[in-house]
Design an enzyme around this catalytic site. Structure first.
Site, mmCIF file in Angstrom:
data_model
loop_
_atom_site.group_PDB
_atom_site.id
_atom_site.type_symbol
_atom_site.label_atom_id
_atom_site.label_comp_id
_atom_site.label_asym_id
_atom_site.label_seq_id
_atom_site.Cartn_x
_atom_site.Cartn_y
_atom_site.Cartn_z
ATOM 1 N N ASP A 1 0.857 -1.187 0.000
ATOM 2 C CA ASP A 1 0.000 0.000 0.000
ATOM 3 C C ASP A 1 0.894 1.238 0.000
ATOM 4 O OD1 ASP A 1 -1.851 1.987 0.456
ATOM 5 O OD2 ASP A 1 -2.450 1.303 2.440
ATOM 6 N N HIS B 1 6.674 3.546 6.381
ATOM 7 C CA HIS B 1 7.219 3.468 5.032
ATOM 8 C C HIS B 1 8.436 4.379 4.936
ATOM 9 C CE1 HIS B 1 4.325 1.174 2.638
ATOM 10 N NE2 HIS B 1 3.344 1.758 3.283
ATOM 11 N N HIS C 1 6.128 -2.383 4.167
ATOM 12 C CA HIS C 1 6.113 -3.846 4.326
ATOM 13 C C HIS C 1 7.296 -4.392 3.528
ATOM 14 C CE1 HIS C 1 2.144 -3.548 6.114
ATOM 15 N NE2 HIS C 1 1.748 -2.831 5.080
ATOM 16 N N GLU D 1 4.620 -8.914 -0.413
ATOM 17 C CA GLU D 1 3.178 -8.673 -0.350
ATOM 18 C C GLU D 1 2.590 -8.909 -1.732
ATOM 19 O OE1 GLU D 1 -0.326 -5.433 0.742
ATOM 20 O OE2 GLU D 1 1.644 -5.264 1.693
ATOM 21 N N HIS E 1 -0.838 -8.768 -2.285
ATOM 22 C CA HIS E 1 -2.216 -8.443 -1.899
ATOM 23 C C HIS E 1 -3.172 -8.549 -3.085
ATOM 24 C CE1 HIS E 1 -4.589 -5.770 1.136
ATOM 25 N NE2 HIS E 1 -5.342 -6.716 0.624
ATOM 26 N N GLU F 1 -0.069 -9.381 4.145
ATOM 27 C CA GLU F 1 -1.284 -9.550 3.336
ATOM 28 C C GLU F 1 -1.012 -10.322 2.047
ATOM 29 O OE1 GLU F 1 -4.182 -5.964 4.601
ATOM 30 O OE2 GLU F 1 -2.396 -5.326 3.502
ATOM 31 N N GLU G 1 -1.228 -4.084 12.772
ATOM 32 C CA GLU G 1 -1.813 -2.834 12.288
ATOM 33 C C GLU G 1 -3.080 -2.583 13.083
ATOM 34 O OE1 GLU G 1 -2.549 -2.357 8.085
ATOM 35 O OE2 GLU G 1 -0.632 -3.268 7.536
ATOM 36 N N ASN H 1 -6.107 4.106 -9.217
ATOM 37 C CA ASN H 1 -5.595 4.731 -7.994
ATOM 38 C C ASN H 1 -6.625 4.627 -6.890
ATOM 39 O OD1 ASN H 1 -7.110 7.437 -7.494
ATOM 40 N ND2 ASN H 1 -6.665 7.481 -9.694
ATOM 41 N N PHE I 1 -6.374 7.529 0.102
ATOM 42 C CA PHE I 1 -6.139 6.469 1.081
ATOM 43 C C PHE I 1 -4.668 6.366 1.465
ATOM 44 C CE2 PHE I 1 -6.637 2.044 2.729
ATOM 45 C CZ PHE I 1 -7.721 2.286 3.560
ATOM 46 N N ASN J 1 -2.832 8.772 5.571
ATOM 47 C CA ASN J 1 -3.378 8.208 6.810
ATOM 48 C C ASN J 1 -2.306 8.074 7.879
ATOM 49 O OD1 ASN J 1 -2.016 6.061 5.602
ATOM 50 N ND2 ASN J 1 -3.909 5.055 4.943
#
Length: 767
Positions: free
Chosen positions: A240, A387, A421, A446, A448, A488, A553, A615, A619, A622
């Site tokens: 993410d 990150h 991650h 990941e 995902h 994930e 998380e 996109n 999000f 955060n």
């Protein structure tokens, strides 16, 4: 009774293929689109350390200041191509003319560099978990047809960046082996030196290294690198975050003697009282021969040797030291005591190699009630997910920006970080060691967008390999208490192989995975609700030798969020097997961009602001802090909940409880004050002369009723805790903790609204 030990003497291996198996040059063409090829001619991973010219240099200098380090950061020539068919042919040949190419700064990500320098290259794309590419579900080729409105459509299906620069090897390196290291690049890249194939690598965020001794010459050399936007490695880099590519971290060449200290692994076993230690140190020597050789290891602090040992006849391969150390200072996030490890190889009567770095005495274990223990103390992590992000340069983050991250975390009472991650920049782990942050170290895994890949055998090797890379590079860092398989990526049994591979390399730490933690040492959830987490805590009270549980998380910090974090920590603190949480996430991943048509005004861009498709819009915004590391309301909320000293009042209204939530450190470095406030105005301030030991509660009696004389006023007591002395992250007097408790409510008659009369206004001269 001491905690369950993590040291294991034997392992049952399900992972049967050779560790770090290499693929040959016969797979060179098309390696980037072949899930069975993850690397070609790449060096096996090992600890980050490189040689130094002397013991004093090792103790005093950074890696960049070693006489055997040469940076390749700076200006490179660069060509952007829209797809593999359009990439320049033979650009790696020494006589190829690149004078007409663009310049690019290394390290950087070419999407950000292009946007800031007016290039018509591909732009940053933000998606949460949707792959920004399509693929063949049978072959996993990343070159399937794309929707026409996607950023990576048929007009630029898979951009390729070609890099070149010259470099000169110092004459003082003659007769030594020479390597080139990329601390971060990808999502897949080829390397040539002087027109010759050197190797290929995936795993973008773990250092990749190639031996180039046989390719370099005296005088000027040419290094060429070709980076692919999408490769078979892209399936496992679906985090993410903003999707970038390029040489995003430092790149450098370094040298070592032909017979050298190739790797070392420092670990400590504390006794049952967590006082004395037994050090085990494995040192791998590689090369052709040893003659009249010796291998010495010293553990030092402040220039004083506290323990040392010598192997008088070392061998090519693994050499093991076992050294007792009497009552060393232990490492914890609260008191991050570090020692210097110096390893010296003498060969043919001379000192031939000196390696080492910072180490710590720290032990991880599990208690009988499922407590996660560090040095015998139960942990409740006040954590955050992080990150690598710069508002200016995207994934390319400077040392100063990493230092600001750590300083701000310390100011906000954060004590733990999950490298979400993927492995963070190597320098970040040094900061965590030095200033004290527990690290949940996650591998670059990941998928995902297709979590079923964790059950696909073709992806077993890259999943295992990425975890091995993570462990081998960073296992000498005392701040790392746990390895995480990734994030994930579904529930597949590929992770059973990952678990066994990790334990084969390091059995001194715990393991973690949220997606399916049946094989890991701890269980884990994301965003578990209050009742769910309470049930986990309750159930494990009656289990025999339960596992610890981590919320890797939680408390999604988007918008006006994080309203029930205090209630969650009430659960974590109550139940022994609960170990706290890691807030998602640390920093808003906004990119600073100029406001069109408005000089000197900027805004923070998020998904879609570059016309990127697909996109997930905002999000990506955060974080606890803004993209420039300035504080938000959520920052102050976190600081309050994570504070190390808490206060409460007993029923008599004058007896107060002072409680330390620290595990190792007393509060002698803190000043505690109280103030009495009348309608917000301070009437009195006084210092409380006390020191709390780790985990201790004390009561103090404070009776200031004589000051509370106004019936119509409200009275509060405010407690403030300040740093006595300046630290690296805050000045003397910085407020660490606070609390405000009502002592007396205001009593006023009910106001009666007049039934007649006129409103009068009186001017008292104030405005």
């Amino acid at each position: 009774m001491k905690a369950r030990k993590l040291f294991l003497n034997t392992f049952t291996f399900i992972f049967s293929t050779a560790i770090f198996a290499q693929t040959g040059f016969e797979n060179w063409d098309g390696a980037w689109d072949n899930v069975n090829v993850t690397q070609i001619n790449k060096e096996n991973p090992y600890t980050i350390a490189i040689p130094f010219e002397s013991e004093n240099a090792l103790l005093q200098k950074s890696i960049e200041a070693s006489a055997y380090y040469q940076s390749l950061n700076g200006t490179w020539k660069f060509n952007w191509a829209k797809d593999p068919d359009s990439k320049p042919a033979n650009f790696y040949e020494n006589n190829f003319n690149v004078s007409g190419w663009d310049d690019i700064t290394v390290p950087s990500v070419w999407q950000i560099y292009g946007v800031r320098n007016g290039k018509s290259w591909d732009v940053p794309v933000y998606t949460n978990y949707d792959y920004p590419f399509t693929y063949n579900s049978s072959t996993y080729s990343v070159m399937a047809n794309r929707p026409s409105d996607w950023t990576y459509n048929y007009t630029r299906k898979n951009p390729v960046g070609s890099y070149r620069r010259d470099f000169i090897i110092p004459n003082t390196w003659n007769g030594r082996d020479i390597f080139v290291r990329f601390n971060g690049a990808g999502e897949g890249y080829y390397v040539w030196v002087n027109g010759q194939k050197v190797g290929y690598s995936e795993d973008s965020y773990t250092p990749g290294e190639f031996k180039i001794t046989d390719y370099v010459t005296a005088g000027t050399n040419v290094i060429a690198v070709q980076v692919y936007r999408f490769t078979s490695g892209s399936f496992l880099e679906d985090q993410d975050f903003w999707r970038y590519s390029g040489i995003c971290r430092d790149v450098f060449v370094w040298s070592a003697p032909k017979t050298q200290i190739r790797d070392y692994f420092f670990r400590t076993d504390l006794d049952d009282q967590y006082v004395n230690a037994m050090v085990s140190l494995d040192v791998e020597i590689t090369g052709n021969s040893l003659s009249n050789a010796s291998l010495n290891a010293k553990i030092m602090k402040g220039g004083i040797v506290i323990a040392q040992s010598t192997i008088s006849a070392p061998v090519i391969g693994k050499n093991t030291f076992t050294v007792p150390v009497n009552n060393p200072d232990k490492w914890s996030a609260e008191i991050p005591n570090l020692y210097d490890l110096v390893i010296t190889l003498n060969n043919n009567g001379t000192t031939s190699d000196i390696r080492g770095g910072k180490v710590g005495f720290r032990e991880v274990g599990i208690g009988s009630k499922g407590e996660l223990l560090i040095n015998g103390k139960r942990m409740v992590f006040h954590g955050v997910n992080r990150h690598d992000h710069s508002e200016i340069n995207g994934r390319t983050i400077s040392k100063e920006e990493m230092e600001m991250d750590v300083k701000t975390m310390k100011r906000l009472n954060i004590n733990a970080v999950r490298t979400s991650h993927y492995p963070n920049n190597p320098y970040f782990y040094d900061l965590c060691d030095k200033y004290g942050l527990y690290v949940l170290a996650e591998a670059n895994v990941e998928c995902h967008g297709n979590m079923g890949l964790s059950s696909v055998e073709a992806f077993r090797k890259p999943m295992v390999e990425r975890n091995q890379n993570n462990v081998m590079r960073y296992r000498n860092h005392p701040s790392i208490f746990i390895w995480s398989y990734g994030n994930e990526s579904g529930n597949g049994n590929n992770f059973q192989y990952v678990e066994n591979a990790i334990k084969a390399l390091d059995n001194t730490r715990l393991t973690h995975y949220e997606g399916n933690s049946q094989w890991s040492d701890v269980s884990s959830t994301m965003y578990g609700g209050y009742n769910d987490i309470m049930k986990i805590g309750e159930d494990r009270l009656t289990q025999s030798n339960p596992r610890p549980h981590i919320q890797c998380e939680n408390s999604h910090a988007m918008g006006n969020a994080m309203g029930n974090v205090r209630e969650m920590f009430d659960l974590y603190e109550k139940y022994p097997s609960l170990t706290g949480e890691f807030i998602w996430d640390w920093k808003d991943q906004g990119i600073q961009m100029p406001v069109p048509g408005k000089q000197d005004e900027t805004y923070w861009a998020y998904g879609g602001d570059f016309g990127d498709k697909p996109n997930n819009e905002n999000f990506v915004i955060n974080g606890l802090v803004f993209p420039d590391c300035s504080l938000s309301a959520k920052s102050y909320n976190t600081k309050k909940i994570y504070q190390p000293v808490v206060f409460s009042m007993q029923n008599d209204g004058k007896t107060f409880n002072l409680t330390s939530k620290l595990s190792f450190k007393n509060t002698s470095d803190l000043d505690i004050y109280y103030s009495i406030l009348e309608d917000g105005k301070i009437l009195k301030t006084q210092k409380i002369n006390t020191t709390l030991n780790p985990g201790e509660s004390q009561t103090v009696t404070i009776d200031e009723s004589a000051l509370m004389t106004e019936p119509a006023a409200e009275y509060f007591i405010r407690f403030n805790v300040y740093q006595k002395n300046a630290t690296w992250w805050a000045n003397a007097g910085y407020e660490v903790a606070s609390e405000q408790i009502e002592l007396k409510n205001a009593t006023k008659p009910v106001y009666v609204i007049p039934t007649s009369g006129v409103l009068s206004v009186q001017n008292n001269g104030n405005t």
